[in-house]
Design a protein around this motif. Structure first.
Motif, PDB file in Angstrom:
ATOM      1  N   ASP B 250      -4.340  20.776  -4.182  1.00 50.29           N
ATOM      2  CA  ASP B 250      -4.775  20.655  -5.568  1.00 50.29           C
ATOM      3  C   ASP B 250      -6.164  19.996  -5.587  1.00 50.29           C
ATOM      4  O   ASP B 250      -6.708  19.607  -4.555  1.00 50.29           O
ATOM      5  CB  ASP B 250      -3.741  19.901  -6.414  1.00 50.29           C
ATOM      6  CG  ASP B 250      -3.521  18.455  -5.983  1.00 50.29           C
ATOM      7  OD1 ASP B 250      -4.422  17.870  -5.332  1.00 50.29           O
ATOM      8  OD2 ASP B 250      -2.456  17.905  -6.299  1.00 50.29           O
ATOM      9  N   THR B 252      -7.247  17.138  -6.845  1.00 42.87           N
ATOM     10  CA  THR B 252      -7.285  15.714  -6.491  1.00 42.87           C
ATOM     11  C   THR B 252      -7.320  15.530  -4.977  1.00 42.87           C
ATOM     12  O   THR B 252      -8.091  14.723  -4.444  1.00 42.87           O
ATOM     13  CB  THR B 252      -6.030  15.007  -7.054  1.00 42.87           C
ATOM     14  OG1 THR B 252      -5.964  15.262  -8.449  1.00 42.87           O
ATOM     15  CG2 THR B 252      -6.092  13.517  -6.795  1.00 42.87           C
ATOM     16  N   TYR B 253      -6.488  16.301  -4.315  1.00 41.26           N
ATOM     17  CA  TYR B 253      -6.415  16.191  -2.852  1.00 41.26           C
ATOM     18  C   TYR B 253      -7.707  16.706  -2.220  1.00 41.26           C
ATOM     19  O   TYR B 253      -8.231  16.124  -1.261  1.00 41.26           O
ATOM     20  CB  TYR B 253      -5.198  16.981  -2.368  1.00 41.26           C
ATOM     21  CG  TYR B 253      -5.007  17.035  -0.875  1.00 41.26           C
ATOM     22  CD1 TYR B 253      -4.972  15.871  -0.108  1.00 41.26           C
ATOM     23  CD2 TYR B 253      -4.831  18.259  -0.225  1.00 41.26           C
ATOM     24  CE1 TYR B 253      -4.772  15.933   1.267  1.00 41.26           C
ATOM     25  CE2 TYR B 253      -4.623  18.333   1.141  1.00 41.26           C
ATOM     26  CZ  TYR B 253      -4.595  17.164   1.881  1.00 41.26           C
ATOM     27  OH  TYR B 253      -4.403  17.232   3.239  1.00 41.26           O
ATOM     28  N   HIS B 256     -10.257  14.059  -2.469  1.00 42.18           N
ATOM     29  CA  HIS B 256      -9.954  13.026  -1.471  1.00 42.18           C
ATOM     30  C   HIS B 256     -10.425  13.477  -0.090  1.00 42.18           C
ATOM     31  O   HIS B 256     -11.067  12.713   0.644  1.00 42.18           O
ATOM     32  CB  HIS B 256      -8.451  12.741  -1.474  1.00 42.18           C
ATOM     33  CG  HIS B 256      -7.988  11.924  -0.304  1.00 42.18           C
ATOM     34  ND1 HIS B 256      -8.192  10.559  -0.226  1.00 42.18           N
ATOM     35  CD2 HIS B 256      -7.369  12.294   0.853  1.00 42.18           C
ATOM     36  CE1 HIS B 256      -7.699  10.127   0.936  1.00 42.18           C
ATOM     37  NE2 HIS B 256      -7.199  11.149   1.605  1.00 42.18           N
TER      38      HIS B 256
END
Lengths: 794, 270
Positions: B250, B252-253, B256
């Motif tokens: 996704d 967000t990942y 990161h």
């Protein structure tokens, strides 16, 4: 001659396969053949409101477009596609025809068939068939099907197809849990998998319009079963159907079925008097070939304070998919007996509910129910170890049947009798190979250093049921056929040997293994042996290849037939020696009279005598040919211990499998090289479920990763070099003492890998991870465990 | 996996290819290595009426270092970059990144020009050329023009090349400071879930699969120029990105991962 059985002979079939001489269905062409093109539903559940084929029919080379109602009117079949395993008398089994009429029930279900004179023409015409649908809400997961708000089939009033219990002693089970010091409960998800054989499926039906018969070439594991079922489904007389499985590039269960395309090709070719063919494309396979796994498992262990098991209770909700295929409902049952694993468990209960969903049907996939069972018990044993506070090796040792010592004929609480086992040494050897103490020391070092790359060690001692055979046992489970296997062995006039095998190879190496058995039994060179198989005209009797049964059933039949040939040859030799048969000894292929070894005759020299029949003993028929149908008295129970080592990068969530150690015991081995190959491939397939593969469906029932770009079949690059060893505990259910190894690797590896990942993450308090343990899932789990807001649902 | 009907013409020269492009306009697609285009055609995601095969224009296969830059013919295969002695000295980043594209069969067919013109934000080499501050040379009916890599990528699978232009050459600076490429994926042969290319000691940083095009990590570059540490600079790696969500990750990942991989790349580049 030195022993041939047990030696790592190179495979006889590899020359032709590696040089392209092997002919697969797609390599075989006949004049005038027509290509089928399948118009498939893009909806998981919908009503077909209209089909307009006029655009397609106007295209050059398009001969016909047939819809479901057309085909029903044409009278091409007399029954729906078969399900051979009605597991309960009241099991729901909605009719499943090759082409849908009215309502479609999964993405990829065929709604019309194009017949065109080229493959390209068929593909182009598919796009010109205009189908209108009224889309309906779909049951797009087994959990949704269980909830029951959405029905997979509008004309059923439930999604539940059956309830199947195996609770031999309910009172004992309740007592075990009531009296337990420790109860561990866990839920696991067995995601759907796409079998992905190297060769896609394909068919070619060739009629003989004036001869009255028809030949179906199919990339199938089961030509004999297909022949019976095709006759029963289409009404074409069985004696007019010939099935040929030419070179077949893997199956893993996915070619163990009676598929719409096979029945369509057979019946359309029969009707038209023209050859009809089809070859599956890779992305099409997600909807045209059954998938594997698809279970929600709940397992509970009852144990005393030392972690000694008192009882195991299991419930499975199994995803049937849209229809019952050949053995769809039986797959969870094949695993049911194995939820107590390798352990001495006094009380056991298993229940399974099968649910229809609006997804591709499920059915057998390498291990078929047994990898699921092994995963559940072996994951749960690690949870029990954590609960009791002992290591994963220790919890297993405390519970092995017969304390890990050798045993024969163990009656399990599931009511099955395990033929033989010796579990302790497989664990000892696997841990020794892995340098278990050294790994634990390195793990401690990294944990203390706060290393971002943590080490995990996982183990699994599995047992499986294979040699799917005893016909009575299969009948008792409601399976529609037997489990025997047939073999014929004949000595040709010139001394060469032909073996007719009822089991049907699709990559396993039967030609080599069967030659080794013959060489050993008859004292001939394995290169003097030819194995005939996979053609119902050449090998009319057989029950084919699945469930790791070829050697333990078919191989044994071959050995027994070879023995009978030797015994007949002994009579001829005795006649030539003018000696009593009981005085004639047989050694390394030669007969001689005991006490006078100087005069001898080799069995290959007797081939001509039997053929010429000029001077046979009275009452002896010409020719050296014998046949055996072998139906063993029990299953065989291979076992082993696998140890997986992983590195988990806590910054990225990436999991790298860095070591794999496996000690498998499949009884006596015919060819250790083939055993190793089977174990290697099996391990990768199990590790693939653990880390990579998942047939992903969205909320509408669309598969989102049908191509090999998105469906992550791992390659050698993702696998460590595997270190293998074996122990040998002969089976007691057959005279060769053999078990089976085709599925063992898969049955042992998924649990070992996930146990390793969870072991690496245990300092975070993480005790379980859903498969596949993708980097995102691992990262999310670490975040959740550390209370970090980042990371969504897994 | 059967493509729609298509006409095929093999171009004997760059000029002929451009002439064919002019003739067929939007109906035409250039075919070089074919490892991106042909799968899309087989899935009928791409249905060009005309294929113009430029794969045998060997005059556009070369790697020459001169005057502080390396000029690479657009039809140079990935495997030729991977095994180039010239690149080993003059631009090791490009050599290394080429070695990580797909698998050996992909690298033997795929071309540098093809992967740039295809403009897949998940591809490795476009980000490397972007980080290096490369220049792309396009040839059309009216001659050649130079396009800075920073201006080349327009959107998903879309470059600023006109319908009648052929990418003929890629130029990247020679030498420069430390470099590194971090590629994160699940299987070796796959596209990067996220990738980070660092060129010239951090003066050029580009992100793979973090938006509609390969992206310069301008916030990171600015932070480094302002004296930030690798860790401090990497913390802003996701600024200005809009990554896709797919079965692997996704958004967000992915953000990161961009931060983690940027820090690793900066530390490794030195």
């Amino acid at each position: 001659m030195t022993a041939v059985m047990g030696t790592p002979m190179l495979r006889k079939e590899d020359g032709k396969l590696l040089t392209g001489e092997g002919k697969f269905v797609d390599d075989i062409h006949v004049p005038g053949e027509l290509w089928m093109g399948m118009v498939r539903s893009p909806h998981a559940k919908a009503t077909i409101t209209s089909i307009d084929a006029s655009g397609a029919l106007a295209m050059p080379g398009v001969q016909a477009v047939h819809t479901g109602p057309d085909l029903a009117d044409m009278g091409l079949w007399i029954a729906p596609l078969p399900c051979a395993w009605p597991v309960t008398p009241d099991m729901l089994n909605p009719p499943h025809f090759p082409v849908a009429s009215g309502e479609v029930h999964h993405v990829g279900e065929i709604v019309a068939v194009v017949l065109a004179d080229s493959r390209y023409g068929a593909a182009d015409a598919i796009d010109e068939v205009v189908v209108h649908y009224d889309s309906l809400p779909a049951a797009a997961s087994v959990a949704e099907a269980r909830d029951g708000d959405v029905l997979a089939h509008s004309d059923l009033d439930t999604n539940k197809a059956y309830h199947w219990p195996l609770v031999p002693d309910p009172d004992a089970l309740d007592a075990a849990f009531a009296g337990a010091d420790v109860v561990v409960a866990a839920d696991f998800v067995q995601q759907r998998l796409i079998p992905t054989a190297m060769e896609p499926r394909g068919v070619l039906a060739v009629p003989s319009p004036h001869g009255g018969d028809i030949t179906l070439y199919s990339a199938t594991q089961v030509p004999h079963i297909l022949k019976v079922m095709a006759a029963a489904t289409t009404g074409i007389p069985e004696n007019q159907i010939r099935i040929i499985a030419p070179a077949v590039g893997g199956g893993f269960g996915a070619k163990l079925n009676i598929n719409p395309d096979e029945i369509l090709a057979l019946t359309l070719a029969n009707k038209l008097g023209r050859a009809v063919r089809w070859t599956e494309s890779r992305s099409e396979a997600a909807g045209s070939t059954h998938q594997g796994r698809g279970q929600l498992q709940h397992i509970e262990l009852a144990a005393d304070s030392n972690g000694k098991l008192q009882g195991v209770r299991v419930h499975v909700d199994a995803d049937m998919g849209a229809y019952m295929m050949l053995i769809t409902p039986g797959v969870p049952l094949l695993g049911s007996f194995l939820y107590t694993g390798v352990y001495d468990v006094p009380a056991f209960g298993f229940t399974c509910d099968g649910y229809f969903t609006n997804m591709t049907p499920t059915d057998a996939y390498r291990g078929a129910g047994r990898p699921e069972a092994s995963y559940a018990i072996e994951r749960a044993m690690d949870l029990l170890a954590l609960e009791v506070g002992v290591g994963p090796d220790e919890i297993r040792r405390r519970n092995y049947i017969n304390g890990g010592e050798a045993f024969e004929n163990h009656e399990a609480a599931s009511t099955l009798v395990f033929d033989s086992g010796h579990y302790g040494p497989s664990l000892d050897r696997a841990l020794e190979m892995a340098d278990y103490e050294g790994l634990r020391a390195e793990q401690s070092r990294r944990r203390e250093a706060g290393d971002k790359v943590q080490l995990g060690i996982g183990m699994c001692t599995y047992v499986e049921i294979c040699g799917l055979a005893p016909s009575r046992a299969l009948g008792g489970l409601g399976y529609g056929a037997g489990g025997w296997e047939h073999a014929t062995v004949r000595m040709l006039p010139t001394g060469k040997v032909e073996v007719v095998s009822g089991s049907t190879p699709h990559g396993q190496g039967h030609e080599t293994a069967w030659s080794q058995i013959i060489a050993d039994k008859m004292g001939v060179s394995p290169h003097d042996v030819t194995v005939l198989h996979s053609d119902t005209a050449m090998s009319p009797l057989g029950l084919d290849t699945y469930g790791s049964r070829s050697l333990a059933v078919g191989g044994v039949a071959i050995a027994m037939a070879a023995d009978k040939v030797v015994e007949k040859a002994r009579l001829i030799a005795a006649h030539q020696f003018e000696a009593a048969p009981e005085d004639v000894q047989f050694e390394n292929g030669s007969f001689s009279v005991a006490g006078s070894p100087s005069s001898s005759v080799h069995i290959q020299e007797l081939g001509f005598a039997a053929f010429a029949a000029h001077d046979l003993p009275d009452g002896i028929e010409p020719n050296l040919q014998e046949q055996v149908s072998f139906d063993p008295p029990n299953f065989a129970f291979p076992f082993g211990t696998h140890v997986a080592v992983v590195e988990v990068d806590e910054d990225t969530g990436g999991v790298k499998l860095t070591g794999y150690f496996a000690v498998d015991d499949c009884g006596n081995q015919v060819n250790p090289l083939i055993v190793e190959g089977q174990v290697h491939g099996g391990i990768v397939q199990g590790a693939a479920q653990a880390l990579f593969e998942e047939a992903a469906y969205d909320d509408e029932g669309n598969i989102t990763n049908p191509s090999l770009m998105d469906y992550l079949v791992p390659s050698t690059m993702e696998m460590p070099s595997m270190k293998l060893d074996s122990t040998t505990t002969p089976s007691t259910t057959n005279p060769l003492g053999v078990k089976g190894v085709g599925e063992a690797g898969t049955i042992g590896s998924a649990a070992a890998v996930i146990n390793a990942v969870c072991d690496a993450l245990s300092p975070h308090g993480i005790s379980d991870l859903e498969m596949p343990a993708s980097p995102q899932r691992v990262w999310n789990a670490i975040n959740r465990a550390s209370g970090n807001g980042e990371g969504g649902a897994s | 996996m059967i493509p729609a009907p298509v006409e095929y013409t093999r171009a004997g020269s760059a000029e002929e290819a451009i002439s064919l492009l002019t003739e067929h306009g939007d109906e035409a697609k250039l075919l070089a290595g074919g490892h991106s285009l042909l799968p899309m055609m087989k899935l009928r995601l791409a249905t060009p009426a005309q294929l113009i095969d430029v794969g045998r224009l060997d005059e556009l296969r070369y790697i020459n270092a001169d005057n502080g830059e390396v000029a690479i013919g657009a039809l140079t295969r990935h495997t030729e970059l991977e095994h180039s002695d010239v690149l080993a000295d003059a631009c090791p980043l490009l050599k290394h990144v080429a070695s990580l594209v797909g698998d050996p069969s992909v690298r033997h067919r795929g071309t540098l020009g093809g992967t740039l013109a295809h403009a897949d934000p998940a591809s490795d080499l476009p980000a490397a050329v972007l980080a290096l501050g490369g220049t792309l040379v396009a040839q059309g009916p009216n001659g050649r023009r130079e396009i800075a890599a920073t201006d080349f990528f327009a959107s998903y699978f879309e470059s600023v090349l006109a319908a009648d232009e052929l990418l003929v050459e890629v130029r990247v600076p020679s030498g420069g400071g430390g470099w590194n490429y971090q590629k994160f994926n699940r299987r070796a042969q796959d596209w990067a879930i996220v990738g980070v290319a660092v060129a010239d000691g951090g003066k050029g940083i580009a992100l793979v699969n973090m938006g509609a095009t390969p992206l310069r990590a301008t916030a990171v570059e600015a932070a480094l120029a302002g004296g930030a540490s690798a860790a401090e600079a990497a913390a802003v790696a996701a600024e200005g990105t809009s990554p896709v969500e797919d079965g692997n990750a996704d958004a967000t990942y992915r953000k990161h991962l961009a931060r983690v991989l940027t820090e690793r790349a900066l530390n490794a580049a030195g």
